[in-house]
Design a protein around this motif. Structure first.
Motif, PDB file in Angstrom:
ATOM      1  N   ALA A  93      62.784  47.722  30.165  1.00 20.09           N
ATOM      2  CA  ALA A  93      62.298  48.949  29.519  1.00 20.09           C
ATOM      3  C   ALA A  93      63.436  49.764  28.922  1.00 20.09           C
ATOM      4  CB  ALA A  93      61.529  49.794  30.534  1.00 20.09           C
ATOM      5  N   GLN A  94      64.663  49.489  29.355  1.00 20.92           N
ATOM      6  CA  GLN A  94      65.823  50.242  28.832  1.00 20.92           C
ATOM      7  C   GLN A  94      66.375  49.643  27.547  1.00 20.92           C
ATOM      8  OE1 GLN A  94      65.663  49.383  32.327  1.00 20.92           O
ATOM      9  NE2 GLN A  94      64.670  51.408  32.424  1.00 20.92           N
ATOM     10  N   LYS A 117      55.118  46.314  24.217  1.00 23.62           N
ATOM     11  CA  LYS A 117      54.612  47.690  24.225  1.00 23.62           C
ATOM     12  C   LYS A 117      54.373  48.166  25.655  1.00 23.62           C
ATOM     13  CE  LYS A 117      53.846  49.691  20.958  1.00 23.62           C
ATOM     14  NZ  LYS A 117      54.753  50.535  20.133  1.00 23.62           N
ATOM     15  N   ARG A 118      53.927  47.265  26.549  1.00 28.49           N
ATOM     16  CA  ARG A 118      53.697  47.641  27.940  1.00 28.49           C
ATOM     17  C   ARG A 118      54.984  48.021  28.649  1.00 28.49           C
ATOM     18  NH1 ARG A 118      49.897  43.380  28.097  1.00 28.49           N
ATOM     19  NH2 ARG A 118      51.401  41.992  29.114  1.00 28.49           N
ATOM     20  N   LYS A 119      56.074  47.435  28.231  1.00 29.84           N
ATOM     21  CA  LYS A 119      57.363  47.766  28.846  1.00 29.84           C
ATOM     22  C   LYS A 119      57.830  49.166  28.467  1.00 29.84           C
ATOM     23  CE  LYS A 119      59.196  43.042  29.313  1.00 29.84           C
ATOM     24  NZ  LYS A 119      59.610  43.085  30.732  1.00 29.84           N
ATOM     25  N   GLY A 120      57.286  49.730  27.395  1.00 30.87           N
ATOM     26  CA  GLY A 120      57.647  51.088  26.988  1.00 30.87           C
ATOM     27  C   GLY A 120      58.991  51.194  26.307  1.00 30.87           C
ATOM     28  N   LEU A 121      59.510  50.085  25.822  1.00 32.69           N
ATOM     29  CA  LEU A 121      60.804  50.111  25.144  1.00 32.69           C
ATOM     30  C   LEU A 121      60.638  50.499  23.670  1.00 32.69           C
ATOM     31  CD1 LEU A 121      60.391  47.347  23.476  1.00 32.69           C
ATOM     32  CD2 LEU A 121      61.416  46.254  25.472  1.00 32.69           C
ATOM     33  N   GLU A 137      52.690  48.087  14.715  1.00 28.98           N
ATOM     34  CA  GLU A 137      52.982  48.293  16.133  1.00 28.98           C
ATOM     35  C   GLU A 137      54.398  48.800  16.394  1.00 28.98           C
ATOM     36  OE1 GLU A 137      50.843  48.246  18.509  1.00 28.98           O
ATOM     37  OE2 GLU A 137      49.223  47.621  17.168  1.00 28.98           O
ATOM     38  N   ASP A 139      57.783  51.001  16.589  1.00 28.66           N
ATOM     39  CA  ASP A 139      58.130  52.421  16.718  1.00 28.66           C
ATOM     40  C   ASP A 139      58.940  52.877  15.509  1.00 28.66           C
ATOM     41  OD1 ASP A 139      57.086  52.916  19.474  1.00 28.66           O
ATOM     42  OD2 ASP A 139      58.570  51.368  19.973  1.00 28.66           O
TER      43      ASP A 139
END
Length: 326
Positions: A93-94, A117-121, A137, A139
């Motif tokens: 996620a980092q 996307k689930r990892k939030g990265l 999708e 960012d």
């Protein structure tokens, strides 16, 4: 080969280069805040930059990851197909992910999007189709669309991959500048290459010191100084006091000049024929600086001094050549 055929082939080659050059210029003109957002996201990243792509975009992605890593932005490439079978665990996620796909619909890349996307990265897309699945999708979207491929068939990725490489280079160099990544930092990433040798090797690493340093005391007979010079085979001898204060240097060139002026060298002492105030270099200087000084002064050896200005050693052009610094 007929002249007409030769001319036709050259014209096609020039057309390819012109098409790709025009595409890069067009990319330059449309760079905007999205590019700056990508730079800021990478600078704020506490993990690694993960680059992924399929096919030709994958080959470009490997190159971009390598360029980023060698210029101060830790990065690695993950094959999207392998990621779907376990390598996704390498991504945290980092991290920041840069995904390349000219169409934005490469199946292997698109299949990773839900998991990423689930990892939030942060997901940065490099695509020629902003309306694609990847473009929607992402960012941050980096638009790499081109007017046409340089391939006459319009099929082989040519202009599109060139634009991807150029944008990757622009990203890497902008990050390099933002990180104030300098030549010595670059050399630390390339210790095995010629650049590493030039930038990481210091004079003290190559100099002759201790018993390997040809040196005599002031007042030494010239004949004894010549024996010392011959024994060490550096083509010179340093003249210094017991506390390492430098008084002069005597070289092969000085010997030739002595023979021209004096018929009997056995009655001379070194003080009478040495060159006083010789050129010196600090032991902590880069070896490349020694090369520059020797070339500038047209000499082949330098006396090396320590921080107190005392004799510490000597370095010869042959040492620099052997180390690959020249």
């Amino acid at each position: 080969m007929e002249k007409a055929q030769t001319s036709s082939r050259l014209d096609l080659a020039r057309e390819v280069l012109q098409t790709e050059a025009d595409a890069i210029l067009a990319l330059s003109r449309r760079l905007n805040g999205d590019f700056l957002r990508a730079v800021e996201a990478i600078l704020a990243c506490t993990g690694r930059i993960v680059v992924t792509g399929m096919g030709k975009s994958g080959h470009v992605g490997r190159k971009i990851a390598a360029t980023l890593a060698s210029t101060g932005s830790p990065a690695f490439f993950v094959h999207p197909a392998e990621a779907a079978h376990g390598d996704l665990g390498m991504i945290t996620a980092q991290d920041v992910v840069i995904a390349l796909s000219n169409s934005g619909e490469s199946g292997e890349v698109v299949a990773l999007l839900p998991a990423l996307k689930r990892k939030g990265l942060v997901l940065i897309a490099m695509t020629g189709n902003p309306a694609s699945s990847l473009g929607r999708e992402a960012d941050i979207l980096l638009d790499t669309q081109v007017e046409k491929e340089a391939c006459p068939l319009g099929l082989a990725p040519t202009t599109s991959t060139t634009v991807q490489i150029a944008l990757g280079d622009a990203l890497a160099v902008t990050l390099l500048d933002a990180r104030q990544f300098g030549p010595e930092d670059f050399a630390l990433s390339h210790p095995g290459g010629s650049l590493g040798r030039r930038l990481l090797v210091h004079v003290k690493d190559l100099m002759h010191s201790g018993d390997e340093l040809p040196r005599v005391l002031p007042g030494t007979p010239l004949k004894d100084a010549l024996l010392e010079m011959s024994h060490q085979r550096l083509g010179m001898v340093a003249i210094a006091t017991a506390d390492n204060t430098i008084k002069g240097i005597y070289t092969d060139g000085d010997l030739r000049r002595t023979l021209e002026r004096s018929g009997n060298i056995y009655d001379l002492i070194i003080d009478q024929v040495m060159s006083p105030a010789p050129q010196t270099i600090l032991h902590s200087k880069l070896a490349t600086e020694a090369v520059h000084l020797m070339e500038q002064r047209r000499i082949t050896s330098l006396l090396v001094i320590d921080a107190d200005g005392k004799l510490a050693g000597a370095i010869h052009m042959h040492d620099l050549l052997k180390a690959g610094v020249v």
